[in-house]
Scaffold this motif. Structure first.
Motif, PDB file in Angstrom:
ATOM      1  N   ARG A  87       0.849  -1.182   0.000  1.00  0.00           N
ATOM      2  CA  ARG A  87       0.000   0.000   0.000  1.00  0.00           C
ATOM      3  C   ARG A  87       0.895   1.246   0.000  1.00  0.00           C
ATOM      4  N   PRO A  88       0.580   2.246  -0.820  1.00  0.00           N
ATOM      5  CA  PRO A  88       1.400   3.465  -0.811  1.00  0.00           C
ATOM      6  C   PRO A  88       1.374   4.133   0.565  1.00  0.00           C
ATOM      7  N   LYS A  89       2.551   4.302   1.144  1.00  0.00           N
ATOM      8  CA  LYS A  89       2.671   4.947   2.450  1.00  0.00           C
ATOM      9  C   LYS A  89       2.740   6.457   2.308  1.00  0.00           C
ATOM     10  N   ARG A  90       3.515   6.898   1.356  1.00  0.00           N
ATOM     11  CA  ARG A  90       3.602   8.322   1.038  1.00  0.00           C
ATOM     12  C   ARG A  90       4.197   8.479  -0.354  1.00  0.00           C
ATOM     13  N   LEU A  91       4.018   9.661  -0.909  1.00  0.00           N
ATOM     14  CA  LEU A  91       4.574   9.992  -2.215  1.00  0.00           C
ATOM     15  C   LEU A  91       5.645  11.048  -1.995  1.00  0.00           C
ATOM     16  N   ALA A  92       6.889  10.686  -2.253  1.00  0.00           N
ATOM     17  CA  ALA A  92       8.027  11.545  -1.917  1.00  0.00           C
ATOM     18  C   ALA A  92       8.477  12.360  -3.125  1.00  0.00           C
ATOM     19  N   TRP A  93       8.410  13.690  -2.993  1.00  0.00           N
ATOM     20  CA  TRP A  93       8.938  14.571  -4.035  1.00  0.00           C
ATOM     21  C   TRP A  93      10.447  14.398  -4.114  1.00  0.00           C
ATOM     22  N   ARG A  94      10.958  14.293  -5.318  1.00  0.00           N
ATOM     23  CA  ARG A  94      12.396  14.187  -5.527  1.00  0.00           C
ATOM     24  C   ARG A  94      12.875  15.382  -6.344  1.00  0.00           C
ATOM     25  N   ASP A  95      14.005  15.903  -5.933  1.00  0.00           N
ATOM     26  CA  ASP A  95      14.580  17.081  -6.584  1.00  0.00           C
ATOM     27  C   ASP A  95      14.784  16.799  -8.071  1.00  0.00           C
ATOM     28  N   PRO A  96      14.195  17.603  -8.951  1.00  0.00           N
ATOM     29  CA  PRO A  96      14.340  17.335 -10.392  1.00  0.00           C
ATOM     30  C   PRO A  96      15.779  17.418 -10.881  1.00  0.00           C
ATOM     31  N   ARG A  97      16.660  18.065 -10.106  1.00  0.00           N
ATOM     32  CA  ARG A  97      18.067  18.133 -10.511  1.00  0.00           C
ATOM     33  C   ARG A  97      18.743  16.766 -10.465  1.00  0.00           C
ATOM     34  N   TRP A  98      18.092  15.799  -9.821  1.00  0.00           N
ATOM     35  CA  TRP A  98      18.671  14.456  -9.712  1.00  0.00           C
ATOM     36  C   TRP A  98      18.372  13.602 -10.940  1.00  0.00           C
ATOM     37  N   PHE A  99      17.715  14.186 -11.938  1.00  0.00           N
ATOM     38  CA  PHE A  99      17.294  13.404 -13.097  1.00  0.00           C
ATOM     39  C   PHE A  99      17.806  14.035 -14.392  1.00  0.00           C
ATOM     40  N   VAL A 100      17.989  13.190 -15.366  1.00  0.00           N
ATOM     41  CA  VAL A 100      18.305  13.628 -16.727  1.00  0.00           C
ATOM     42  C   VAL A 100      17.393  12.844 -17.664  1.00  0.00           C
ATOM     43  N   PHE A 101      17.475  13.160 -18.947  1.00  0.00           N
ATOM     44  CA  PHE A 101      16.672  12.441 -19.933  1.00  0.00           C
ATOM     45  C   PHE A 101      17.582  11.644 -20.858  1.00  0.00           C
ATOM     46  N   ASP A 102      17.039  10.559 -21.339  1.00  0.00           N
ATOM     47  CA  ASP A 102      17.779   9.714 -22.271  1.00  0.00           C
ATOM     48  C   ASP A 102      18.282  10.563 -23.444  1.00  0.00           C
ATOM     49  N   ARG A 103      19.553  10.398 -23.780  1.00  0.00           N
ATOM     50  CA  ARG A 103      20.157  11.242 -24.811  1.00  0.00           C
ATOM     51  C   ARG A 103      19.678  10.886 -26.217  1.00  0.00           C
ATOM     52  N   ILE A 104      19.046   9.737 -26.368  1.00  0.00           N
ATOM     53  CA  ILE A 104      18.556   9.346 -27.689  1.00  0.00           C
ATOM     54  C   ILE A 104      17.164   9.915 -27.949  1.00  0.00           C
ATOM     55  N   ASP A 105      16.206   9.586 -27.055  1.00  0.00           N
ATOM     56  CA  ASP A 105      14.834  10.053 -27.306  1.00  0.00           C
ATOM     57  C   ASP A 105      14.508  11.375 -26.615  1.00  0.00           C
TER      58      ASP A 105
END
Length: 328
Positions: free
Chosen positions: A152-170
């Motif tokens: 069961r979902p306990k909580r939804l944790a916001w994650r800093d968008p700076r921790w993500f990148v996008f696939d360099r192909i698509d």
């Protein structure tokens, strides 16, 4: 061999390991890339620097752009206000859950969803998911509760968008930065939301990108306005020294005339003199306010699609009611 869910696979048909979902994939760390260290690219921002940040975000390095988007919300009250209105307008809506069928399983599933969205804090979690409105995307990690054998979902944790990148192909598949590598997000552990104000890649779809140049020009206007207000009505303070004055004497005189407008007192050697020249300012003093207001109106149009609910314009209540329909 890790235990897998029976009958449940990811989007590519691969089995899902239970152990992976019991560990936070993007928990903050004290070192490495997943830190909450603040970057402030808005400080000393120039047109050339802004253009470089925007280009880098498309070329696979969005960290400074996402940090700038955060700075914009903190530094520009108008942008923060209208963006908050747009996000709260959605996060505050009543959510209705309807069962897919009349059978017991469908009713049970619907009740489970109701329990999740009726939790304390769900509205705040939804607001965090809508961080995508400004930045173009958001990644929210689902923290599962398995304390009694249930999932069961306990909580939804916001994650800093700076921790993500996008696939360099698509350019569309989000990847988690992890120890120098970019790894896929675990299935059934993430809520990925892409909110676009225009068609194209997610990193180019956020409102912050459309507002960035307006933010820069307004910051120049506010800075010039502050300098004008500080100097307005103040006489020019002109220091005079003899031809034989040393560099030290010149510095003493410069310090005196610089501080006299604030301290209203100064001392200088008898061989020096301070002369006050009456200020004679002409032109429209309202130019700074008019430009700042005009730039704010452009931001309102981008974020809310109208201006009457945020900016005082001719037409008053009637125009405001009409424009409020655009927001709804």
């Amino acid at each position: 061999m890790a235990e897998d869910f029976k009958g449940i696979v990811d989007r590519y048909g691969r089995p899902i390991a239970k152990a992976a979902l019991k560990v936070e994939q993007a928990a903050p760390t004290g070192s490495g890339v997943r830190r909450h260290d603040a970057l402030h690219p808005a400080a000393g921002l120039t047109p050339g620097r802004l253009a470089s940040i925007l280009r880098a975000s498309i070329d696979g390095d969005p960290e400074n752009y996402l940090a700038l988007a955060e700075d914009m919300e903190e530094r520009d009250p108008h942008y923060a206000g209208v963006l908050g209105v747009r996000k709260r307008q959605v996060s505050g809506l009543d959510i209705t859950v309807e069962a897919a069928g009349d059978d017991a399983a469908s009713l049970e599933h619907a009740e489970l969803v109701r329990e999740v969205i009726e939790r304390d804090g769900f509205e705040d979690e939804l607001f965090d998911i809508l961080d995508a409105v400004g930045k173009g995307f958001s990644c929210t990690e689902v923290i599962w509760d398995t304390s009694e054998g249930q999932w069961r979902p306990k909580r939804l944790a916001w994650r800093d968008p700076r921790w993500f990148v996008f696939d360099r192909i698509d350019g569309e598949t989000p990847l988690l930065r992890d120890g120098g590598q970019d790894v896929p997000l675990n299935p059934y552990q993430w809520i990925y939301h892409s909110a676009k104000v225009k068609s194209g890649l997610p990193i180019r779809g956020g409102i912050a990108r459309a507002v960035a140049w307006t933010f820069l020009f307004k910051s120049f206007t506010i800075k010039d306005w502050a300098i004008f207000c500080e100097a307005y009505g103040q006489p020019l303070r002109l220091g005079k020294y003899d031809a034989g004055a040393s560099d030290k004497d010149k510095q003493i005189l410069l310090d005196a005339v610089s501080n006299i407008g604030v301290d209203y007192a100064a001392i200088v050697p008898a061989a020096m003199a301070v002369e006050f020249i009456k200020a004679d300012i002409s032109g429209s003093h309202g130019l700074y306010k008019e430009r700042a207001d005009w730039l704010d109106q452009q931001v309102s149009k981008v974020v809310l699609g109208q201006t009457a609910t945020t900016d005082a314009i001719a037409g008053g209540h009637a125009v405001g009611k009409t424009h409020d329909g655009v927001r709804e």
